[in-house]
Enzyme design. Structure first.
Site, PDB file in Angstrom:
ATOM      1  N   ASP A  37       0.857  -1.184   0.000  1.00  0.00           N
ATOM      2  CA  ASP A  37       0.000   0.000   0.000  1.00  0.00           C
ATOM      3  C   ASP A  37       0.890   1.230   0.000  1.00  0.00           C
ATOM      4  O   ASP A  37       2.101   1.125   0.247  1.00  0.00           O
ATOM      5  CB  ASP A  37      -0.919   0.017   1.226  1.00  0.00           C
ATOM      6  CG  ASP A  37      -2.232   0.763   0.976  1.00  0.00           C
ATOM      7  OD1 ASP A  37      -2.174   1.991   0.755  1.00  0.00           O
ATOM      8  OD2 ASP A  37      -3.306   0.128   1.002  1.00  0.00           O
ATOM      9  N   ASP A  61       3.430   1.654  -4.572  1.00  0.00           N
ATOM     10  CA  ASP A  61       2.593   2.417  -5.490  1.00  0.00           C
ATOM     11  C   ASP A  61       2.487   1.558  -6.749  1.00  0.00           C
ATOM     12  O   ASP A  61       3.478   1.371  -7.467  1.00  0.00           O
ATOM     13  CB  ASP A  61       3.254   3.764  -5.792  1.00  0.00           C
ATOM     14  CG  ASP A  61       2.518   4.558  -6.859  1.00  0.00           C
ATOM     15  OD1 ASP A  61       1.585   4.030  -7.477  1.00  0.00           O
ATOM     16  OD2 ASP A  61       2.900   5.721  -7.084  1.00  0.00           O
ATOM     17  N   VAL A  62       1.311   1.005  -7.005  1.00  0.00           N
ATOM     18  CA  VAL A  62       1.183   0.024  -8.093  1.00  0.00           C
ATOM     19  C   VAL A  62       1.344   0.642  -9.472  1.00  0.00           C
ATOM     20  O   VAL A  62       1.445  -0.101 -10.463  1.00  0.00           O
ATOM     21  CB  VAL A  62      -0.158  -0.732  -8.006  1.00  0.00           C
ATOM     22  CG1 VAL A  62      -0.215  -1.589  -6.752  1.00  0.00           C
ATOM     23  CG2 VAL A  62      -1.346   0.227  -8.080  1.00  0.00           C
ATOM     24  N   TYR A 153     -13.383   4.631 -15.286  1.00  0.00           N
ATOM     25  CA  TYR A 153     -13.286   3.579 -14.273  1.00  0.00           C
ATOM     26  C   TYR A 153     -13.948   2.300 -14.785  1.00  0.00           C
ATOM     27  O   TYR A 153     -13.379   1.197 -14.685  1.00  0.00           O
ATOM     28  CB  TYR A 153     -13.960   4.062 -12.995  1.00  0.00           C
ATOM     29  CG  TYR A 153     -13.990   3.057 -11.865  1.00  0.00           C
ATOM     30  CD1 TYR A 153     -13.034   3.090 -10.852  1.00  0.00           C
ATOM     31  CD2 TYR A 153     -15.000   2.096 -11.781  1.00  0.00           C
ATOM     32  CE1 TYR A 153     -13.071   2.185  -9.803  1.00  0.00           C
ATOM     33  CE2 TYR A 153     -15.041   1.176 -10.739  1.00  0.00           C
ATOM     34  CZ  TYR A 153     -14.085   1.227  -9.751  1.00  0.00           C
ATOM     35  OH  TYR A 153     -14.117   0.321  -8.717  1.00  0.00           O
TER      36      TYR A 153
END
Length: 294
Positions: A37, A61-62, A153
């Site tokens: 996370d 941080d993906v 989204y």
């Protein structure tokens, strides 16, 4: 509860919401977890809560490919293997319409919600290909119908669902199973965060949603993170060994049909267009029954 004893999992977006519920559920089921996370304080608190013998927090941080690869590499380094990956991190993304499309917001949303699922899967493969594993990707009910979330989204989440099917086909040769979960209305801080509220306020808003949102779905209550986490734990377990390429709605029945199909107090759109209220429709139905008997 699913049995995850002896398994090692990576969960992204693990410090709050659905991801936190996943951490709690997976550890209760016997897994060891690498929790990723960007909320460092909450992540470190998880290590204190569960102990480093069960959980390690890794800042991730993906959208940063180096950090995403590093978290996949952290699992075998810390616990000896990588058996489960739950690509769960996310955010509401840009709220703009097609007409007012924010191109920078579009890129950021796709990177966060879709690119990281591709990349997280890619970085997991070297650790799983020798003995198999389970990859779970968080999609959304917005992948199946309009009206649940902004368009960028929703398109990203549709991509997540379809990617999971395609990846399941490609990775079957390694006995790596890939599935997508499509959550419905789950009371988490994502709603408040999408409105730009501070994290603490967004967390409080999640509880308000939990109290007020039950009327939105047939099952009569808002979903909790644990509802999604239990499905993820099942898909991660050996009990789901014959399941891959699936898209699993966990939505309290929200997508079964329009409101009038499950709420007898709601008006039918057809009757509404004719100016007939639910009360008038009921009177007509009773009159028809009486006439039939009479």
């Amino acid at each position: 509860m699913a049995d995850l004893k002896g398994k090692v999992a990576v969960i992204t977006g693990a410090a709050s919401g659905i991801g936190l519920a996943g951490v709690e559920t997976f550890i209760a089921a016997g897994a060891k977890v690498i929790a990723g996370d960007i909320q460092d304080e909450k992540g470190r608190a998880l290590e204190t809560r569960f102990g480093k013998d069960k959980l390690r927090f890794v800042h991730c941080d993906v959208t940063n490919m180096d950090e995403l690869k590093a978290i996949m590499d952290a699992a075998p380094a810390a616990f000896g293997s990588l058996d489960i990956v739950w690509n769960n991190a996310g955010h509401g993304g840009t709220p703009t319409s097609v007409e007012e499309l924010d191109l920078d917001g579009f890129d950021a949303t796709i990177n966060l919600l879709l690119k990281q699922v591709f990349a997280g899967t890619k970085f997991a493969i070297p650790h799983m290909k020798a003995k198999g594993g389970s990859i779970i990707n968080t999609s959304s009910i917005s992948a199946v119908s309009a009206g649940y979330a902004p368009i960028t989204y929703s398109v990203a989440k549709k991509g997540v669902a379809h990617f999971s099917k395609l990846a399941a086909a490609e990775l079957s040769k390694y006995k790596i199973r890939v599935n997508a979960i499509l959550p419905g209305f789950i009371a988490t801080s994502i709603f408040g965060a999408s409105l730009g509220l501070p994290r603490e306020v967004a967390d409080q808003m999640a509880e308000m949603l939990a109290q007020a949102g039950g009327k939105m779905q047939p099952i009569g209550r808002v979903g909790r993170g644990a509802d999604i986490a239990e499905m993820a734990a099942f898909l991660a377990s050996d009990a789901a060994g014959f399941i891959t390429g699936g898209e699993f709605l966990v939505d309290g029945g929200m997508t079964v049909g329009p409101r009038h199909s499950w709420d007898e107090t709601a008006a039918s759109p057809v009757l509404e267009s004719l100016g007939i209220s639910p009360e008038q429709a009921e009177q007509m139905r009773l009159a028809q029954q009486a006439a039939a008997k009479g």
